[in-house]
Design a protein around this motif. Sequence first.
Motif, PDB file in Angstrom:
ATOM      1  N   LEU A  47       0.738  -1.547  -0.642  1.00  0.00           N
ATOM      2  CA  LEU A  47       0.100   0.368  -0.012  1.00  0.00           C
ATOM      3  C   LEU A  47       1.271   1.348  -0.169  1.00  0.00           C
ATOM      4  O   LEU A  47       0.442   1.984  -0.670  1.00  0.00           O
ATOM      5  CB  LEU A  47      -0.930  -0.065   0.839  1.00  0.00           C
ATOM      6  CG  LEU A  47      -2.407  -1.340   1.011  1.00  0.00           C
ATOM      7  CD1 LEU A  47      -2.627  -0.650   2.648  1.00  0.00           C
ATOM      8  CD2 LEU A  47      -2.767  -0.784  -0.228  1.00  0.00           C
ATOM      9  N   HIS A  48       2.327   1.170   0.718  1.00  0.00           N
ATOM     10  CA  HIS A  48       3.028   2.809   0.870  1.00  0.00           C
ATOM     11  C   HIS A  48       4.518   2.331   1.019  1.00  0.00           C
ATOM     12  O   HIS A  48       4.227   0.807   1.485  1.00  0.00           O
ATOM     13  CB  HIS A  48       1.810   3.798   1.915  1.00  0.00           C
ATOM     14  CG  HIS A  48       2.106   2.707   3.007  1.00  0.00           C
ATOM     15  ND1 HIS A  48       2.646   3.018   4.176  1.00  0.00           N
ATOM     16  CD2 HIS A  48       1.045   2.300   3.851  1.00  0.00           C
ATOM     17  CE1 HIS A  48       2.737   2.680   4.756  1.00  0.00           C
ATOM     18  NE2 HIS A  48       1.937   1.936   5.178  1.00  0.00           N
ATOM     19  N   GLU A 201      -5.638   5.437   2.848  1.00  0.00           N
ATOM     20  CA  GLU A 201      -5.500   4.710   1.292  1.00  0.00           C
ATOM     21  C   GLU A 201      -5.149   6.517   0.963  1.00  0.00           C
ATOM     22  O   GLU A 201      -3.813   6.755   0.171  1.00  0.00           O
ATOM     23  CB  GLU A 201      -5.933   4.500   0.537  1.00  0.00           C
ATOM     24  CG  GLU A 201      -6.421   2.625   0.968  1.00  0.00           C
ATOM     25  CD  GLU A 201      -6.939   1.318  -0.615  1.00  0.00           C
ATOM     26  OE1 GLU A 201      -6.168   1.533  -0.474  1.00  0.00           O
ATOM     27  OE2 GLU A 201      -8.068   1.870  -0.691  1.00  0.00           O
ATOM     28  N   GLN A 205      -1.510   8.307  -0.485  1.00  0.00           N
ATOM     29  CA  GLN A 205      -1.310   9.288  -1.372  1.00  0.00           C
ATOM     30  C   GLN A 205      -0.974  10.968  -1.584  1.00  0.00           C
ATOM     31  O   GLN A 205      -0.532  11.445  -2.001  1.00  0.00           O
ATOM     32  CB  GLN A 205      -2.879   9.160  -2.396  1.00  0.00           C
ATOM     33  CG  GLN A 205      -2.280   9.777  -4.008  1.00  0.00           C
ATOM     34  CD  GLN A 205      -4.278   8.582  -4.425  1.00  0.00           C
ATOM     35  OE1 GLN A 205      -3.796   8.288  -4.806  1.00  0.00           O
ATOM     36  NE2 GLN A 205      -4.557   9.684  -5.199  1.00  0.00           N
ATOM     37  N   ARG A 210       2.352   6.301  -1.429  1.00  0.00           N
ATOM     38  CA  ARG A 210       1.716   5.328  -2.459  1.00  0.00           C
ATOM     39  C   ARG A 210       3.043   4.853  -3.035  1.00  0.00           C
ATOM     40  O   ARG A 210       3.723   4.842  -3.566  1.00  0.00           O
ATOM     41  CB  ARG A 210       0.089   5.991  -3.492  1.00  0.00           C
ATOM     42  CG  ARG A 210      -0.365   5.969  -2.924  1.00  0.00           C
ATOM     43  CD  ARG A 210      -1.050   5.090  -2.435  1.00  0.00           C
ATOM     44  NE  ARG A 210      -2.309   4.459  -3.317  1.00  0.00           N
ATOM     45  CZ  ARG A 210      -2.804   3.044  -2.603  1.00  0.00           C
ATOM     46  NH1 ARG A 210      -3.332   3.073  -1.756  1.00  0.00           N
ATOM     47  NH2 ARG A 210      -3.539   2.619  -3.867  1.00  0.00           N
ATOM     48  N   LEU A 216      -8.418   3.494  -6.674  1.00  0.00           N
ATOM     49  CA  LEU A 216      -8.212   2.974  -4.783  1.00  0.00           C
ATOM     50  C   LEU A 216      -9.782   2.301  -4.999  1.00  0.00           C
ATOM     51  O   LEU A 216     -10.657   2.571  -5.885  1.00  0.00           O
ATOM     52  CB  LEU A 216      -8.755   4.619  -4.098  1.00  0.00           C
ATOM     53  CG  LEU A 216      -7.677   5.336  -4.084  1.00  0.00           C
ATOM     54  CD1 LEU A 216      -7.661   6.153  -3.303  1.00  0.00           C
ATOM     55  CD2 LEU A 216      -6.626   4.147  -2.769  1.00  0.00           C
TER      56      LEU A 216
END
Length: 218
Positions: A47-48, A201, A205, A210, A216
Amino acid sequence: MGQRRYPECVTREGKPRLRSLEDVVALPRRSPLAAELQRALAAASRLHGLRSDLSPVPVVATATISEAGAYRFRKRDPIDLRVSRIGGRSALGFLHELGHLLDHQIFYDRKTRSWASAVHQAFAPWRDAAALLEKRVLPGGHSRQRYFQSVHEVWARSYAQTVLLRSEDSALGRQLEKLQSEDDAHIWQAEQFAPVAIEVELVFQRLGLRQLSLPLAA
């Protein structure tokens, strides 16, 4: 008696740079939790990442029965993440404490000791969405409820649930479904939580953290 010796904080080196989460934390290699923690970390890392100058923050497996985990720090510097192998909630506990680490390291105000989830502009839409969530209740007195509903605690809980939800890992997905079927106080039901997961999320970003360029999920 000698003075109490506090554990050392993780060192810093160089300038902050965008790094994968596998480079930010050091999982225990010989623990019975190793495989489960690796799955959880991989799910979060998809995710990141994190912009950081920290040496890897150690993750320590414990046998604590009073809590699923803990994030230890001093001022702006981490000491470690602690995860209990008791109770069958290791992935959730680890992701919860990882959420605290991220919150603390993305932004820390030395004067007010505020963390990112409470004051950073990138978290503002998440704060609005999270304010609409059901206020779950734990057994215990007023002080425990107040802590449980604090901004940084709600962030850690919603971060952990988002990673489980988006993990694409069947074992982690089953854990989330089980917690929801049991109406666990640390977890929200799927329909209610869906908009909050998107905002979690979007926090990453907005911060430029991200790792994926995928749309998404709704």
